[in-house]
Write a protein that holds these residues in place. Structure first.
Motif, PDB file in Angstrom:
ATOM      1  N   LEU A  26       0.829  -1.198   0.000  1.00 18.04           N
ATOM      2  CA  LEU A  26       0.000   0.000   0.000  1.00 18.04           C
ATOM      3  C   LEU A  26       0.864   1.249   0.000  1.00 18.04           C
ATOM      4  O   LEU A  26       1.785   1.369   0.790  1.00 18.04           O
ATOM      5  CB  LEU A  26      -0.881  -0.026   1.264  1.00 18.04           C
ATOM      6  CG  LEU A  26      -1.743   1.170   1.585  1.00 18.04           C
ATOM      7  CD1 LEU A  26      -2.805   1.364   0.509  1.00 18.04           C
ATOM      8  CD2 LEU A  26      -2.395   0.974   2.942  1.00 18.04           C
ATOM      9  N   SER A  91      -9.362   1.740   5.212  1.00 16.12           N
ATOM     10  CA  SER A  91      -8.745   1.670   3.882  1.00 16.12           C
ATOM     11  C   SER A  91      -7.515   0.763   3.909  1.00 16.12           C
ATOM     12  O   SER A  91      -7.219   0.102   2.920  1.00 16.12           O
ATOM     13  CB  SER A  91      -8.407   3.065   3.355  1.00 16.12           C
ATOM     14  OG  SER A  91      -7.569   3.765   4.222  1.00 16.12           O
ATOM     15  N   THR A  92      -6.826   0.688   5.041  1.00 19.38           N
ATOM     16  CA  THR A  92      -5.696  -0.233   5.164  1.00 19.38           C
ATOM     17  C   THR A  92      -6.178  -1.672   5.094  1.00 19.38           C
ATOM     18  O   THR A  92      -5.591  -2.505   4.388  1.00 19.38           O
ATOM     19  CB  THR A  92      -4.943   0.015   6.484  1.00 19.38           C
ATOM     20  OG1 THR A  92      -4.432   1.346   6.483  1.00 19.38           O
ATOM     21  CG2 THR A  92      -3.790  -0.959   6.656  1.00 19.38           C
ATOM     22  N   ALA A  95      -7.139  -2.461   1.560  1.00 17.53           N
ATOM     23  CA  ALA A  95      -5.939  -2.672   0.739  1.00 17.53           C
ATOM     24  C   ALA A  95      -5.386  -4.073   0.931  1.00 17.53           C
ATOM     25  O   ALA A  95      -4.964  -4.720  -0.036  1.00 17.53           O
ATOM     26  CB  ALA A  95      -4.879  -1.629   1.083  1.00 17.53           C
ATOM     27  N   HIS A  99      -5.036  -6.707  -2.080  1.00  9.14           N
ATOM     28  CA  HIS A  99      -3.732  -7.307  -2.375  1.00  9.14           C
ATOM     29  C   HIS A  99      -3.843  -8.840  -2.417  1.00  9.14           C
ATOM     30  O   HIS A  99      -3.297  -9.477  -3.324  1.00  9.14           O
ATOM     31  CB  HIS A  99      -2.701  -6.871  -1.337  1.00  9.14           C
ATOM     32  CG  HIS A  99      -1.352  -7.465  -1.559  1.00  9.14           C
ATOM     33  ND1 HIS A  99      -0.533  -7.060  -2.585  1.00  9.14           N
ATOM     34  CD2 HIS A  99      -0.683  -8.441  -0.903  1.00  9.14           C
ATOM     35  CE1 HIS A  99       0.584  -7.762  -2.548  1.00  9.14           C
ATOM     36  NE2 HIS A  99       0.512  -8.604  -1.533  1.00  9.14           N
ATOM     37  N   ILE A 106      -2.185  -0.077  -5.296  1.00 10.38           N
ATOM     38  CA  ILE A 106      -3.149   0.295  -4.263  1.00 10.38           C
ATOM     39  C   ILE A 106      -2.602   1.481  -3.476  1.00 10.38           C
ATOM     40  O   ILE A 106      -1.470   1.448  -3.001  1.00 10.38           O
ATOM     41  CB  ILE A 106      -3.432  -0.885  -3.314  1.00 10.38           C
ATOM     42  CG1 ILE A 106      -3.807  -2.141  -4.109  1.00 10.38           C
ATOM     43  CG2 ILE A 106      -4.520  -0.520  -2.310  1.00 10.38           C
ATOM     44  CD1 ILE A 106      -3.832  -3.410  -3.284  1.00 10.38           C
ATOM     45  N   GLN A 108      -3.649   4.866  -0.624  1.00  3.08           N
ATOM     46  CA  GLN A 108      -4.616   5.399   0.330  1.00  3.08           C
ATOM     47  C   GLN A 108      -4.263   6.835   0.679  1.00  3.08           C
ATOM     48  O   GLN A 108      -3.108   7.241   0.608  1.00  3.08           O
ATOM     49  CB  GLN A 108      -4.701   4.547   1.590  1.00  3.08           C
ATOM     50  CG  GLN A 108      -3.635   4.818   2.613  1.00  3.08           C
ATOM     51  CD  GLN A 108      -3.913   4.133   3.938  1.00  3.08           C
ATOM     52  OE1 GLN A 108      -4.988   3.619   4.175  1.00  3.08           O
ATOM     53  NE2 GLN A 108      -2.920   4.119   4.803  1.00  3.08           N
TER      54      GLN A 108
END
Length: 121
Positions: A26, A91-92, A95, A99, A106, A108
């Motif tokens: 990310l 959002s983490t 991601a 993935h 990707i 954020q």
């Protein structure tokens, strides 16, 4: 006492592992970097619908983290994905899921929507 030291080492080790793993999958972008690329990407707001309705980045699609697994078909693997939530934690997680499903580019928004000062709807 020895148990506490071992537990502390394991906790720190796990934290470091997650931190470096996240950096590999990310890209966390500043607002300026995010603005430079999000119009050529898939801009996804992973907050819940009621949060999205209260305001979102202009052009974003709402795919809540809670629905992400079932709505992956809506995202293309050949285009960059720009994610944001309120602060960055959802959002983490999104991601990490992307993935695992084969998405590569990707990104954020650092600090999430609460740090965004650009156009909103």
């Amino acid at each position: 006492m020895e148990f506490l030291v071992i537990a502390l080492v394991l906790i720190i080790g796990f934290g470091l592992f997650r931190y470096f793993r996240q950096r590999n999958i990310l890209n966390t972008l500043t607002e300026e970097q995010f603005r430079e690329g999000y119009r050529k990407a898939q801009l996804i707001d992973v907050r819940e619908p009621q949060e999205f309705k209260r305001g979102h980045i202009l052009g974003a699609r709402n795919i809540p983290m809670t629905q992400m697994r079932h709505r992956l078909i809506e995202l293309r693997k050949d285009k960059p994905v720009y994610l944001y939530c309120q602060s960055g934690s959802r959002s983490t997680r999104a991601a990490q899921l992307l993935h695992k499903k084969g998405y590569q580019d990707i990104n954020q928004l650092k600090g999430g929507f609460k740090k965004w000062s650009g156009k909103i709807k």
